[in-house]
Design a protein around this motif. Sequence first.
Motif, PDB file in Angstrom:
ATOM      1  N   GLU A 136       2.623   2.034  -3.421  1.00  0.00           N
ATOM      2  CA  GLU A 136       1.397   2.750  -4.440  1.00  0.00           C
ATOM      3  C   GLU A 136       1.071   3.881  -4.022  1.00  0.00           C
ATOM      4  O   GLU A 136       0.942   4.746  -4.972  1.00  0.00           O
ATOM      5  CB  GLU A 136      -0.154   1.785  -4.265  1.00  0.00           C
ATOM      6  CG  GLU A 136       0.008   0.380  -5.067  1.00  0.00           C
ATOM      7  CD  GLU A 136      -1.323  -0.240  -5.488  1.00  0.00           C
ATOM      8  OE1 GLU A 136      -1.650  -0.281  -6.639  1.00  0.00           O
ATOM      9  OE2 GLU A 136      -1.990  -0.529  -4.454  1.00  0.00           O
ATOM     10  N   LEU A 137       0.791   4.138  -2.881  1.00  0.00           N
ATOM     11  CA  LEU A 137       0.792   5.396  -2.490  1.00  0.00           C
ATOM     12  C   LEU A 137       1.799   6.530  -2.623  1.00  0.00           C
ATOM     13  O   LEU A 137       1.590   7.554  -2.995  1.00  0.00           O
ATOM     14  CB  LEU A 137       0.273   5.459  -0.925  1.00  0.00           C
ATOM     15  CG  LEU A 137      -0.062   6.866  -0.147  1.00  0.00           C
ATOM     16  CD1 LEU A 137      -1.327   7.143  -0.478  1.00  0.00           C
ATOM     17  CD2 LEU A 137       0.139   6.612   1.523  1.00  0.00           C
TER      18      LEU A 137
ATOM     19  N   LYS B  93       2.303  12.785   2.695  1.00  0.00           N
ATOM     20  CA  LYS B  93       3.214  12.303   1.677  1.00  0.00           C
ATOM     21  C   LYS B  93       3.701  13.746   0.755  1.00  0.00           C
ATOM     22  O   LYS B  93       4.831  13.226   0.338  1.00  0.00           O
ATOM     23  CB  LYS B  93       2.061  11.844   0.469  1.00  0.00           C
ATOM     24  CG  LYS B  93       2.519  11.487  -0.764  1.00  0.00           C
ATOM     25  CD  LYS B  93       1.352  11.024  -1.726  1.00  0.00           C
ATOM     26  CE  LYS B  93       1.861  10.608  -3.078  1.00  0.00           C
ATOM     27  NZ  LYS B  93       0.758  10.202  -3.993  1.00  0.00           N
TER      28      LYS B  93
ATOM     29  N   ALA C  91      -5.142   3.432  -3.293  1.00  0.00           N
ATOM     30  CA  ALA C  91      -4.323   2.461  -2.882  1.00  0.00           C
ATOM     31  C   ALA C  91      -4.616   2.288  -1.389  1.00  0.00           C
ATOM     32  O   ALA C  91      -4.512   1.224  -0.806  1.00  0.00           O
ATOM     33  CB  ALA C  91      -2.927   3.477  -2.861  1.00  0.00           C
ATOM     34  N   VAL C  92      -4.991   3.243  -0.627  1.00  0.00           N
ATOM     35  CA  VAL C  92      -5.523   2.849   0.833  1.00  0.00           C
ATOM     36  C   VAL C  92      -6.560   1.940   0.822  1.00  0.00           C
ATOM     37  O   VAL C  92      -6.594   1.036   1.686  1.00  0.00           O
ATOM     38  CB  VAL C  92      -5.641   4.400   1.650  1.00  0.00           C
ATOM     39  CG1 VAL C  92      -6.283   4.012   3.031  1.00  0.00           C
ATOM     40  CG2 VAL C  92      -4.733   5.187   1.711  1.00  0.00           C
TER      41      VAL C  92
ATOM     42  N   GLY D 120       0.723  -1.168  -0.065  1.00  0.00           N
ATOM     43  CA  GLY D 120      -0.090  -0.069   0.066  1.00  0.00           C
ATOM     44  C   GLY D 120       0.746   1.163   0.158  1.00  0.00           C
ATOM     45  O   GLY D 120       0.415   2.262  -0.615  1.00  0.00           O
ATOM     46  N   ALA D 121       2.115   1.325   0.927  1.00  0.00           N
ATOM     47  CA  ALA D 121       2.705   2.411   0.921  1.00  0.00           C
ATOM     48  C   ALA D 121       3.396   2.748  -0.461  1.00  0.00           C
ATOM     49  O   ALA D 121       3.493   3.607  -0.979  1.00  0.00           O
ATOM     50  CB  ALA D 121       3.873   2.085   1.773  1.00  0.00           C
TER      51      ALA D 121
ATOM     52  N   GLN E 131      -0.409   9.014   3.907  1.00  0.00           N
ATOM     53  CA  GLN E 131      -1.123   9.960   2.533  1.00  0.00           C
ATOM     54  C   GLN E 131      -1.309  11.370   3.364  1.00  0.00           C
ATOM     55  O   GLN E 131      -0.888  12.393   2.272  1.00  0.00           O
ATOM     56  CB  GLN E 131      -2.669   9.345   2.620  1.00  0.00           C
ATOM     57  CG  GLN E 131      -3.362  10.177   1.546  1.00  0.00           C
ATOM     58  CD  GLN E 131      -4.962   9.777   1.274  1.00  0.00           C
ATOM     59  OE1 GLN E 131      -5.251   8.679   1.859  1.00  0.00           O
ATOM     60  NE2 GLN E 131      -5.496  10.403   0.326  1.00  0.00           N
TER      61      GLN E 131
ATOM     62  N   LEU F 268      -1.466   3.950   6.753  1.00  0.00           N
ATOM     63  CA  LEU F 268      -1.361   4.494   5.394  1.00  0.00           C
ATOM     64  C   LEU F 268      -2.238   6.068   5.328  1.00  0.00           C
ATOM     65  O   LEU F 268      -1.852   6.618   4.513  1.00  0.00           O
ATOM     66  CB  LEU F 268      -2.143   3.589   4.246  1.00  0.00           C
ATOM     67  CG  LEU F 268      -1.269   2.490   4.243  1.00  0.00           C
ATOM     68  CD1 LEU F 268      -2.217   1.474   3.014  1.00  0.00           C
ATOM     69  CD2 LEU F 268       0.078   2.573   3.649  1.00  0.00           C
TER      70      LEU F 268
ATOM     71  N   ASP G 130      -4.392   8.125  -4.670  1.00  0.00           N
ATOM     72  CA  ASP G 130      -4.150   8.005  -3.073  1.00  0.00           C
ATOM     73  C   ASP G 130      -5.204   7.133  -2.142  1.00  0.00           C
ATOM     74  O   ASP G 130      -4.817   6.290  -1.689  1.00  0.00           O
ATOM     75  CB  ASP G 130      -3.954   9.010  -2.201  1.00  0.00           C
ATOM     76  CG  ASP G 130      -2.521   9.858  -2.938  1.00  0.00           C
ATOM     77  OD1 ASP G 130      -1.807   9.074  -3.675  1.00  0.00           O
ATOM     78  OD2 ASP G 130      -2.198  10.807  -2.424  1.00  0.00           O
ATOM     79  N   THR G 131      -6.554   7.617  -2.448  1.00  0.00           N
ATOM     80  CA  THR G 131      -7.639   6.731  -1.962  1.00  0.00           C
ATOM     81  C   THR G 131      -7.795   5.441  -2.261  1.00  0.00           C
ATOM     82  O   THR G 131      -7.969   4.668  -1.365  1.00  0.00           O
ATOM     83  CB  THR G 131      -8.940   7.499  -2.031  1.00  0.00           C
ATOM     84  OG1 THR G 131      -9.319   7.917  -3.334  1.00  0.00           O
ATOM     85  CG2 THR G 131      -8.952   9.137  -1.307  1.00  0.00           C
TER      86      THR G 131
END
Length: 180
Positions: A89-90, A132, A101-102, A86-87, A129, A125, A98-99
């Motif tokens: 992808e984020l 970020k 990915a989370v 997840g991190a 976010q 996450l 971002d949303t």
Amino acid sequence: MKGSRTKARTRAVEILFEAEQRGEDAISVLARRRKNSEQLFGAYTEELVRGVALRKGEIDEAIQTWSRGWTMERMPAVDRTILRLGAWELLFNDEVPDTVAVDEAVGLAKSLSTDDSPSFVNGVLGRLQTVKPTLIEAPEDEEDDDAEDVIAARENAAVPRTPEDAPGAADSPARDADAS
């Protein structure tokens, strides 16, 4: 029915988890699975595995910094793996909102881990976010750079050393340190 990217994420978690459990390189595990299995691994599964493997140090540092009271070693292995994916992808995949990915990481935690894991993954996450912009600074003209230049520029991006260093950190939810 699961979408192809959701399936790719699940396969990537399986490969990353196996690599960690065996103490092997994730890219080698992916190659072995491709060679010895009839299961298909699409391009996005490979991109996820490679991305996490190549950025593992940066990803682990960010997770460790923002997990509030949870060391990487203390986290359940599957949660650690889901957080890494997840991190990545984020923080490193601009093609995934971002949303998404989370949300996808939380969904993986719901299906693969404990009842407490989705809220933990969401909290960590969610904090990543929020911070970020302070973690990753994109190169000025990414379209003209090749992938190695982009990676080098991102590797030089500043990473706050403590949660207090990032804007909005005080407003982020934390996981109960007594939960297991």
